[in-house]
Design a protein around this motif. Structure first.
Motif, PDB file in Angstrom:
ATOM      1  N   THR A  13      -5.412  -5.857 -11.450  1.00  0.00           N
ATOM      2  CA  THR A  13      -5.954  -5.205 -10.257  1.00  0.00           C
ATOM      3  C   THR A  13      -7.475  -5.324 -10.255  1.00  0.00           C
ATOM      4  O   THR A  13      -8.102  -5.508 -11.299  1.00  0.00           O
ATOM      5  CB  THR A  13      -5.574  -3.717 -10.202  1.00  0.00           C
ATOM      6  OG1 THR A  13      -6.042  -3.082 -11.385  1.00  0.00           O
ATOM      7  CG2 THR A  13      -4.075  -3.538 -10.083  1.00  0.00           C
ATOM      8  N   SER A  26      -0.183  -0.872  -8.675  1.00  0.00           N
ATOM      9  CA  SER A  26      -0.777  -2.127  -9.156  1.00  0.00           C
ATOM     10  C   SER A  26      -0.645  -3.153  -8.057  1.00  0.00           C
ATOM     11  O   SER A  26       0.325  -3.906  -8.019  1.00  0.00           O
ATOM     12  CB  SER A  26      -0.053  -2.644 -10.396  1.00  0.00           C
ATOM     13  OG  SER A  26       0.050  -1.626 -11.336  1.00  0.00           O
ATOM     14  N   ILE A  27      -1.613  -3.172  -7.139  1.00  0.00           N
ATOM     15  CA  ILE A  27      -1.516  -4.117  -6.037  1.00  0.00           C
ATOM     16  C   ILE A  27      -2.820  -4.890  -5.877  1.00  0.00           C
ATOM     17  O   ILE A  27      -3.880  -4.462  -6.328  1.00  0.00           O
ATOM     18  CB  ILE A  27      -1.167  -3.422  -4.697  1.00  0.00           C
ATOM     19  CG1 ILE A  27      -2.304  -2.517  -4.228  1.00  0.00           C
ATOM     20  CG2 ILE A  27       0.115  -2.630  -4.814  1.00  0.00           C
ATOM     21  CD1 ILE A  27      -2.135  -2.033  -2.797  1.00  0.00           C
ATOM     22  N   ASP A  28      -2.669  -6.044  -5.232  1.00  0.00           N
ATOM     23  CA  ASP A  28      -3.826  -6.806  -4.784  1.00  0.00           C
ATOM     24  C   ASP A  28      -4.069  -6.355  -3.347  1.00  0.00           C
ATOM     25  O   ASP A  28      -3.133  -6.099  -2.617  1.00  0.00           O
ATOM     26  CB  ASP A  28      -3.464  -8.298  -4.843  1.00  0.00           C
ATOM     27  CG  ASP A  28      -4.584  -9.180  -4.337  1.00  0.00           C
ATOM     28  OD1 ASP A  28      -5.296  -9.729  -5.175  1.00  0.00           O
ATOM     29  OD2 ASP A  28      -4.736  -9.319  -3.112  1.00  0.00           O
ATOM     30  N   CYS A  29      -5.346  -6.242  -2.932  1.00  0.00           N
ATOM     31  CA  CYS A  29      -5.608  -5.692  -1.598  1.00  0.00           C
ATOM     32  C   CYS A  29      -5.120  -6.607  -0.492  1.00  0.00           C
ATOM     33  O   CYS A  29      -4.907  -6.158   0.624  1.00  0.00           O
ATOM     34  CB  CYS A  29      -7.083  -5.351  -1.422  1.00  0.00           C
ATOM     35  SG  CYS A  29      -8.165  -6.771  -1.202  1.00  0.00           S
ATOM     36  N   TYR A  39       0.827  -1.215   0.000  1.00  0.00           N
ATOM     37  CA  TYR A  39       0.000   0.000   0.000  1.00  0.00           C
ATOM     38  C   TYR A  39       0.859   1.263   0.000  1.00  0.00           C
ATOM     39  O   TYR A  39       0.396   2.344  -0.341  1.00  0.00           O
ATOM     40  CB  TYR A  39      -0.936   0.022   1.219  1.00  0.00           C
ATOM     41  CG  TYR A  39      -2.099  -0.925   1.093  1.00  0.00           C
ATOM     42  CD1 TYR A  39      -3.307  -0.490   0.577  1.00  0.00           C
ATOM     43  CD2 TYR A  39      -1.989  -2.252   1.482  1.00  0.00           C
ATOM     44  CE1 TYR A  39      -4.380  -1.352   0.452  1.00  0.00           C
ATOM     45  CE2 TYR A  39      -3.055  -3.122   1.361  1.00  0.00           C
ATOM     46  CZ  TYR A  39      -4.255  -2.663   0.850  1.00  0.00           C
ATOM     47  OH  TYR A  39      -5.317  -3.512   0.719  1.00  0.00           O
ATOM     48  N   PRO A  70      -0.527  -4.718 -13.891  1.00  0.00           N
ATOM     49  CA  PRO A  70      -1.500  -3.615 -13.938  1.00  0.00           C
ATOM     50  C   PRO A  70      -2.899  -4.052 -14.382  1.00  0.00           C
ATOM     51  O   PRO A  70      -3.898  -3.488 -13.927  1.00  0.00           O
ATOM     52  CB  PRO A  70      -0.878  -2.654 -14.953  1.00  0.00           C
ATOM     53  CG  PRO A  70       0.581  -2.949 -14.911  1.00  0.00           C
ATOM     54  CD  PRO A  70       0.707  -4.416 -14.616  1.00  0.00           C
ATOM     55  N   TYR A  98      -9.584  -3.153  -8.033  1.00  0.00           N
ATOM     56  CA  TYR A  98      -9.918  -2.166  -7.002  1.00  0.00           C
ATOM     57  C   TYR A  98     -11.423  -1.985  -6.831  1.00  0.00           C
ATOM     58  O   TYR A  98     -11.920  -1.916  -5.715  1.00  0.00           O
ATOM     59  CB  TYR A  98      -9.266  -0.820  -7.325  1.00  0.00           C
ATOM     60  CG  TYR A  98      -7.756  -0.852  -7.281  1.00  0.00           C
ATOM     61  CD1 TYR A  98      -7.099  -1.226  -6.117  1.00  0.00           C
ATOM     62  CD2 TYR A  98      -6.995  -0.525  -8.401  1.00  0.00           C
ATOM     63  CE1 TYR A  98      -5.719  -1.258  -6.066  1.00  0.00           C
ATOM     64  CE2 TYR A  98      -5.613  -0.553  -8.358  1.00  0.00           C
ATOM     65  CZ  TYR A  98      -4.982  -0.917  -7.185  1.00  0.00           C
ATOM     66  OH  TYR A  98      -3.619  -0.956  -7.141  1.00  0.00           O
ATOM     67  N   GLN A 152       2.356  -6.590  -5.099  1.00  0.00           N
ATOM     68  CA  GLN A 152       2.279  -6.101  -6.474  1.00  0.00           C
ATOM     69  C   GLN A 152       1.674  -7.144  -7.401  1.00  0.00           C
ATOM     70  O   GLN A 152       1.950  -8.332  -7.258  1.00  0.00           O
ATOM     71  CB  GLN A 152       3.672  -5.735  -6.995  1.00  0.00           C
ATOM     72  CG  GLN A 152       4.037  -4.281  -6.819  1.00  0.00           C
ATOM     73  CD  GLN A 152       4.629  -4.001  -5.459  1.00  0.00           C
ATOM     74  OE1 GLN A 152       5.201  -4.883  -4.850  1.00  0.00           O
ATOM     75  NE2 GLN A 152       4.480  -2.780  -4.972  1.00  0.00           N
ATOM     76  N   TRP A 170      -5.438   2.891  -5.666  1.00  0.00           N
ATOM     77  CA  TRP A 170      -6.112   3.048  -6.964  1.00  0.00           C
ATOM     78  C   TRP A 170      -5.804   4.428  -7.548  1.00  0.00           C
ATOM     79  O   TRP A 170      -5.357   4.559  -8.683  1.00  0.00           O
ATOM     80  CB  TRP A 170      -7.618   2.876  -6.730  1.00  0.00           C
ATOM     81  CG  TRP A 170      -8.433   2.618  -7.961  1.00  0.00           C
ATOM     82  CD1 TRP A 170      -7.997   2.607  -9.248  1.00  0.00           C
ATOM     83  CD2 TRP A 170      -9.840   2.331  -7.995  1.00  0.00           C
ATOM     84  NE1 TRP A 170      -9.042   2.325 -10.078  1.00  0.00           N
ATOM     85  CE2 TRP A 170     -10.178   2.155  -9.352  1.00  0.00           C
ATOM     86  CE3 TRP A 170     -10.840   2.209  -7.018  1.00  0.00           C
ATOM     87  CZ2 TRP A 170     -11.490   1.869  -9.748  1.00  0.00           C
ATOM     88  CZ3 TRP A 170     -12.131   1.923  -7.422  1.00  0.00           C
ATOM     89  CH2 TRP A 170     -12.449   1.756  -8.765  1.00  0.00           C
ATOM     90  N   GLU A 221     -12.947  -4.856  -4.991  1.00  0.00           N
ATOM     91  CA  GLU A 221     -12.490  -4.873  -3.602  1.00  0.00           C
ATOM     92  C   GLU A 221     -13.228  -3.828  -2.766  1.00  0.00           C
ATOM     93  O   GLU A 221     -13.647  -4.093  -1.635  1.00  0.00           O
ATOM     94  CB  GLU A 221     -10.974  -4.634  -3.552  1.00  0.00           C
ATOM     95  CG  GLU A 221     -10.176  -5.836  -4.070  1.00  0.00           C
ATOM     96  CD  GLU A 221      -8.717  -5.519  -4.410  1.00  0.00           C
ATOM     97  OE1 GLU A 221      -8.005  -6.433  -4.827  1.00  0.00           O
ATOM     98  OE2 GLU A 221      -8.297  -4.344  -4.255  1.00  0.00           O
ATOM     99  N   VAL A 265      -7.259   1.050  -0.150  1.00  0.00           N
ATOM    100  CA  VAL A 265      -7.443   0.579  -1.529  1.00  0.00           C
ATOM    101  C   VAL A 265      -7.644   1.774  -2.468  1.00  0.00           C
ATOM    102  O   VAL A 265      -7.044   1.839  -3.540  1.00  0.00           O
ATOM    103  CB  VAL A 265      -8.642  -0.400  -1.618  1.00  0.00           C
ATOM    104  CG1 VAL A 265      -8.951  -0.727  -3.071  1.00  0.00           C
ATOM    105  CG2 VAL A 265      -8.357  -1.676  -0.839  1.00  0.00           C
TER     106      VAL A 265
END
Lengths: 164, 260
Positions: free
Chosen positions: A119, A102-105, A43, A116, A121, A113, A97, A124, A93
């Motif tokens: 994701t 580019s992350i998974d929550c 994050y 891209p 968002y 990571q 965004w 989530e 989140v």
């Protein structure tokens, strides 16, 4: 009377549903502290040493909230705490965004990571808003069935003039 | 109608509120206690996690090609293992924290060592710090890469064993990684004078070279591939003759080597 009963059942489902959410997400995170660290770090909000503490404490906080909801103790306060934590999650989140990370929550394990185009968002945030709705119900109307809260009250469960 | 003593005269509403306040207080105290217990457990787990990792000694793995010539280019953060002029030269980009690099070493390490020993292969190890922020605290990738360069410069013969030991018991991503004293102890166990690695790490002797090597790799068009974090440079990356090798193909190495 009949209406109150239906509302009690809805509240009970909300309470147990939210309890399940916290117990599952807390257990997954507690069992894989390294992955949880990666998820919190991704994050990119907190300094590294704070990330480390948050990542190990958060899973146990989630489990505690889950257990309290499961047994129905202090339902309104615990629902408020749930809502607070969920708002923090949603803010996390949304900032990721908005900043184009580019992350998974890592909400239910995983995290870190991702590509891209991988994701999620929107999903989530919607999911967390759904959980927030459950918490909101319990804040407004914490009375549920099979709750320790009910046993702590000395009077019979159905009261006339009860506002909740 | 209340069975309880009613301290405030009159007012059924006051009495109900009081009673509710009573049960609410019990619940409130219980909630605070449970949440506090959870936080304390979390903090204890956190302290324990850090302590156990700090006490671990890195087990020594003696590499199969410890006798092969090793040369180091500290400016480029590259260590070359193998006799100069071998028929095949590979460029291997690795991060000591990267789990796939660990798997690569587990699966193909021995084959690579044998080919080097047979004189068929040179390997140019590019030690990069791609996953610098993936350890807790951050920085294990950089420290391990710098330590490997320090070992290669001080005692070239110890490099491959140092390299193989770090992959042999690899720290997990998101975990603590090894600190300077653990890396120094491993190097010492392999014959490097005590304190050399620790000094190089505290002086940040190789940091700039390792970081520059990663930056160069990240923009090198021949090194781009699909990784778990999208298209770009990832580790491990194995390059032969200007092209990326598909190391998921189990014959990637034997296909390159001369037949005996």
């Amino acid at each position: 009377m009949e209406r109150g009963r239906i509302l009690d059942v809805i509240g009970t489902l909300a309470r147990l549903g939210l309890a399940a959410v916290w117990l599952v997400s807390g257990a997954i995170k507690a069992l894989d502290p390294d992955q949880t660290y990666i998820a919190v770090r991704a994050y990119d909000v907190l300094p590294a040493d704070v990330v480390s503490v948050v990542a190990t404490v958060l899973p146990f906080l989630e489990l505690a909230i889950g257990v309290l909801l499961l047994v129905g103790l202090g339902t309104r306060a615990v629902a408020a705490l749930s809502a607070l934590v969920l708002v923090v999650f949603i803010a996390g989140v949304v900032q990721a965004w908005a900043r184009g990370l580019s992350i998974d929550c890592g909400c239910f394990g995983g995290g870190g990571q991702v590509a891209p185009d991988a994701t999620a968002y929107g999903t989530e945030v919607l999911r967390d808003l759904g959980f927030l709705l459950l918490a909101g119900w319990l804040i407004v109307r914490p009375r549920t069935l099979f709750a320790l809260d009910g046993r702590l009250e000395s009077r019979p469960p159905v009261r006339s003039g009860e506002r909740n | 109608m209340s069975a309880r003593p009613n301290r405030t005269p009159g007012g059924a509403r006051v009495s109900a509120a009081r009673r509710r306040g009573g049960s609410g207080t019990i619940a409130g105290v219980a909630v605070v206690l449970v949440v506090a217990a959870a936080i304390v457990i979390g903090l204890v787990v956190h302290a324990h996690r850090t302590d156990t990792a700090a006490q671990a000694t890195i087990p020594v793995v003696h590499s199969g090609d410890a006798a092969a010539p090793v040369s180091v280019d500290p400016q480029a953060a590259v260590v070359t293992v193998g006799a100069p002029g071998a028929p095949v030269t590979l460029d291997v980009y690795e991060d000591f924290l990267c789990p796939v690099c660990g798997q690569f070493e587990q699966v193909y390490g021995d084959q690579v060592r044998q080919a080097v020993t047979a004189g068929d292969l040179d390997v140019r190890y590019h030690v990069v710090d791609l996953l610098d922020d993936r350890s807790d605290p951050p920085g294990y990738s950089l420290a391990a890469a710098s330590a490997a360069l320090a070992v290669a410069e001080t005692d070239p013969g110890a490099f491959t064993s140092f390299h193989d030991s770090l992959y042999g018991t690899q720290p997990t991503e998101g975990g603590r990684g090894y600190d300077a004293s653990q890396l120094d102890a491993l190097a010492t166990a392999l014959g490097v004078p005590k304190g050399r690695v620790a000094d190089a790490l505290s002086a940040h002797t190789y940091d700039a070279a390792v970081q520059a090597s990663l930056q160069k790799a990240a923009v090198d068009p021949t090194l781009q591939q699909n990784t778990s974090a999208g298209s770009g440079f990832g580790t491990p990356t194995v390059v032969y003759d200007g092209r990326l090798l598909d190391i998921t193909n189990p014959d990637w190495l034997s296909a390159l080597l001369p037949r005996h």
